[in-house]
Design a protein around this motif. Structure first.
Motif, short mmCIF file in Angstrom:
data_model
loop_
_atom_site.label_atom_id
_atom_site.label_comp_id
_atom_site.label_asym_id
_atom_site.label_seq_id
_atom_site.Cartn_x
_atom_site.Cartn_y
_atom_site.Cartn_z
N ILE A 1 84.86 45.59 131.56
CA ILE A 1 85.56 45.02 130.36
C ILE A 1 84.89 44.16 129.63
CG2 ILE A 1 87.72 43.59 130.10
CD1 ILE A 1 88.16 43.87 133.22
N ASP A 2 84.88 44.58 128.41
CA ASP A 2 84.33 43.77 127.04
C ASP A 2 85.16 43.63 126.01
OD1 ASP A 2 81.94 42.91 125.67
OD2 ASP A 2 81.09 44.76 125.65
N PHE A 3 84.88 42.33 125.40
CA PHE A 3 85.61 42.06 124.21
C PHE A 3 84.81 42.53 122.95
CE2 PHE A 3 82.55 38.37 124.79
CZ PHE A 3 82.20 38.24 123.33
N GLU A 4 85.33 42.65 121.80
CA GLU A 4 84.56 42.96 120.50
C GLU A 4 85.21 42.13 119.39
OE1 GLU A 4 82.91 47.04 119.52
OE2 GLU A 4 83.58 47.58 121.49
N ALA A 5 84.67 41.44 118.70
CA ALA A 5 85.05 40.48 117.85
C ALA A 5 84.92 41.20 116.24
CB ALA A 5 84.46 39.19 117.72
N GLU A 6 85.97 41.19 115.54
CA GLU A 6 85.68 42.39 114.32
C GLU A 6 86.71 41.60 113.22
OE1 GLU A 6 86.52 46.54 115.18
OE2 GLU A 6 85.57 46.52 116.84
N ASN B 1 82.38 36.76 103.77
CA ASN B 1 81.43 35.98 104.12
C ASN B 1 81.80 34.57 104.83
OD1 ASN B 1 79.40 37.55 102.96
ND2 ASN B 1 79.85 36.93 100.93
N LEU B 2 82.21 34.76 105.90
CA LEU B 2 82.48 33.57 106.68
C LEU B 2 81.98 33.99 108.13
CD1 LEU B 2 85.93 33.14 105.94
CD2 LEU B 2 84.16 31.60 105.33
N THR B 3 81.66 33.00 109.12
CA THR B 3 81.22 33.18 110.50
C THR B 3 82.36 33.72 111.40
OG1 THR B 3 79.72 31.47 109.92
CG2 THR B 3 79.96 31.74 112.28
N MET B 4 82.13 34.66 112.37
CA MET B 4 82.79 35.06 113.28
C MET B 4 82.48 34.10 114.74
SD MET B 4 85.25 37.09 114.36
CE MET B 4 85.29 38.65 113.23
N GLN B 5 83.34 33.41 115.13
CA GLN B 5 82.89 32.61 116.39
C GLN B 5 83.78 33.44 117.41
OE1 GLN B 5 83.95 28.59 115.91
NE2 GLN B 5 83.68 28.40 113.73
N SER B 6 83.04 33.48 118.51
CA SER B 6 83.48 34.10 119.76
C SER B 6 83.06 33.15 120.94
CB SER B 6 82.57 35.15 120.31
OG SER B 6 82.91 36.23 119.16
N THR B 7 84.11 32.68 121.84
CA THR B 7 84.22 31.52 122.95
C THR B 7 84.41 32.30 123.97
OG1 THR B 7 84.58 29.89 121.23
CG2 THR B 7 84.72 29.42 123.71
N TRP B 8 83.56 32.60 125.02
CA TRP B 8 83.97 33.52 126.47
C TRP B 8 83.90 32.25 127.43
CZ3 TRP B 8 79.74 37.06 128.75
CH2 TRP B 8 80.30 37.69 129.88
N ARG C 1 88.48 33.81 122.92
CA ARG C 1 88.81 33.32 122.00
C ARG C 1 87.99 33.91 120.52
NH1 ARG C 1 92.01 28.68 120.13
NH2 ARG C 1 91.51 27.99 118.45
N ILE C 2 88.62 34.40 119.59
CA ILE C 2 87.87 34.81 118.47
C ILE C 2 88.58 34.14 117.47
CG2 ILE C 2 87.50 36.87 117.15
CD1 ILE C 2 87.60 38.41 120.06
N GLU C 3 87.89 33.49 116.54
CA GLU C 3 88.34 32.88 115.32
C GLU C 3 87.34 32.70 114.29
OE1 GLU C 3 89.11 28.87 116.80
OE2 GLU C 3 87.35 29.08 117.83
N MET C 4 87.76 32.43 113.00
CA MET C 4 86.96 32.39 111.80
C MET C 4 87.36 31.25 111.09
SD MET C 4 86.04 35.59 109.10
CE MET C 4 84.99 36.26 110.23
N LYS C 5 86.53 30.20 110.70
CA LYS C 5 87.06 29.21 109.70
C LYS C 5 86.60 29.29 108.42
CE LYS C 5 87.01 26.11 113.75
NZ LYS C 5 86.23 24.95 114.40
N GLY C 6 87.26 28.90 107.49
CA GLY C 6 87.06 28.86 106.12
C GLY C 6 86.03 27.60 105.68
N ILE D 1 92.70 34.54 118.06
CA ILE D 1 92.86 35.55 119.30
C ILE D 1 92.35 34.60 120.39
CG2 ILE D 1 92.32 37.51 120.15
CD1 ILE D 1 91.79 38.86 117.43
N ASP D 2 93.52 34.48 121.28
CA ASP D 2 92.94 33.68 122.55
C ASP D 2 93.66 34.37 123.83
OD1 ASP D 2 92.03 31.64 124.23
OD2 ASP D 2 93.19 30.01 122.81
#
Length: 338
Positions: free
Chosen positions: A137-142, A217-224, A312-317, A327-328
């Motif tokens: 099982i794998d996540f993929e942040a997109e 042009n923002l940062t994709m944050q992934s928290t496992w 948890r997958i998120e993107m901040k402005g 996504i959590d």
């Protein structure tokens, strides 16, 4: 504006307008009850939703209520099409290098893309249900976009005009099922379970100047499991922008309103220092981390996800606030449902 679909016991939920700061919401029932209705008649209905959005942000919406991401389905709970690309060629390069395989030259000119299941998306806080940990099982942040109608043979520039909304995706992969499926020469199927999307989808104006001709042009944050594993830049290293991805689909057919196109795993190149390559921005899927370990150490050491794991997958402005919500999710055994 920001739009979401609230759970109401139906397959398509109830359309709600969400405030810019993601604190308040308002049902859009007087305008449209489902997001697909809006996509089908965007020119007429979107301005009305924008008026409601402005009223909500000004604190003047009479029937507003606190926004709860846990009540959200995917913004478009089921779609006419879900086509996922692999727009970050660095991801492909790493995976291929790990198995000592070269990247074909065509991959740099023609996007990779597969067509996934679009009948059973899951919400941003819904569990990821899997029959077995042995599936890998794998996540993929997109990043993903939702389109209006885009005619066949559209150019990338014309295709960009068809983008209506942007959101985030967790394109779950079952890595240990993939090799046998690809060996059949017919693409992914069982190895791609239900995809999750962010609580809200946003119009391009919400992204301001961070929307750069088909790239975010923002940062994709992934928290496992509570540990931040990815802080990847989504814009600069996206080899094929969304206009190119949509134009790829349009080569031989029309793309209709309510189609979702994904970017593929957000990926950044490593940094060379003292004869060694490091990846300071981390990773947006475990397969990439395992590829890096194989390149560096000869074998992978990071295991895939286990039951009970969280992602948890998120993107901040630029203001430091969440753009799409988060996504959590938790990984849950299918047997737990019985």
């Amino acid at each position: 504006m920001k739009l979401a679909s609230y759970k109401d016991g139906s397959r398509d939920g109830q359309l709600v307008v969400v405030s810019r700061d993601l604190t308040m919401a308002h049902y859009a029932t007087g305008i449209a009850s489902k997001l697909q209705q809006v996509l089908d008649d965007w020119g007429f209905l979107a301005p009305q939703l924008q008026d409601l959005y402005d009223t909500l942000n000004n604190g003047k919406a009479r029937h507003a209520f606190p926004f709860d991401p846990a009540q959200c389905m995917a913004p478009l709970p089921r779609a006419y099409q879900w086509a996922d690309g692999s727009a970050y060629i660095n991801h492909v390069e790493l995976v291929r290098k790990a198995r000592e395989s070269e990247v074909p030259g065509s991959f740099y000119k023609d996007p990779l893309m597969y067509q996934g299941g679009s009948d059973d998306f899951i919400g941003p806080c819904d569990d990821v249900i899997c029959p077995s940990e042995e599936y890998g099982i794998d996540f993929e942040a997109e990043v993903a976009v939702i389109t209006g109608d885009v005619p066949m043979q559209s150019t990338p520039e014309q295709a960009l005009e068809g983008i209506r909304l942007v959101m985030l995706a967790n394109d779950v992969s079952l890595r240990n099922l993939i090799p046998n499926e690809l060996a059949k020469g017919f693409g992914f199927f069982q190895s791609k379970p239900a995809t999750a999307f962010s609580p809200v989808a946003v119009t391009l104006d919400e992204l301001g100047d961070t929307w750069d001709q088909g790239r975010v042009n923002l940062t994709m944050q992934s928290t496992w499991n509570g540990r931040k594993v990815g802080m990847c830049d989504a814009g600069p290293e996206m080899t094929f922008h969304f206009g190119q991805l949509i134009a790829h689909i349009c080569k031989t057919r029309n793309v209709r309103a309510g189609s979702i196109i994904g970017s593929g795993t957000v990926s950044n190149k490593g940094v060379e220092a003292k004869g060694k390559t490091d990846w300071p921005k981390g990773y947006s899927c475990i397969a990439e981390k395992r590829a890096i370990e194989t390149i560096q150490d000869g074998k992978p050491s990071t295991e895939f996800m286990k039951f009970g794991d969280t992602i948890r997958i998120e993107m901040k402005g630029k203001d430091g606030e969440l753009v799409f919500g988060a996504i959590d999710q938790k990984i849950v055994a299918a047997a737990a449902l019985k």
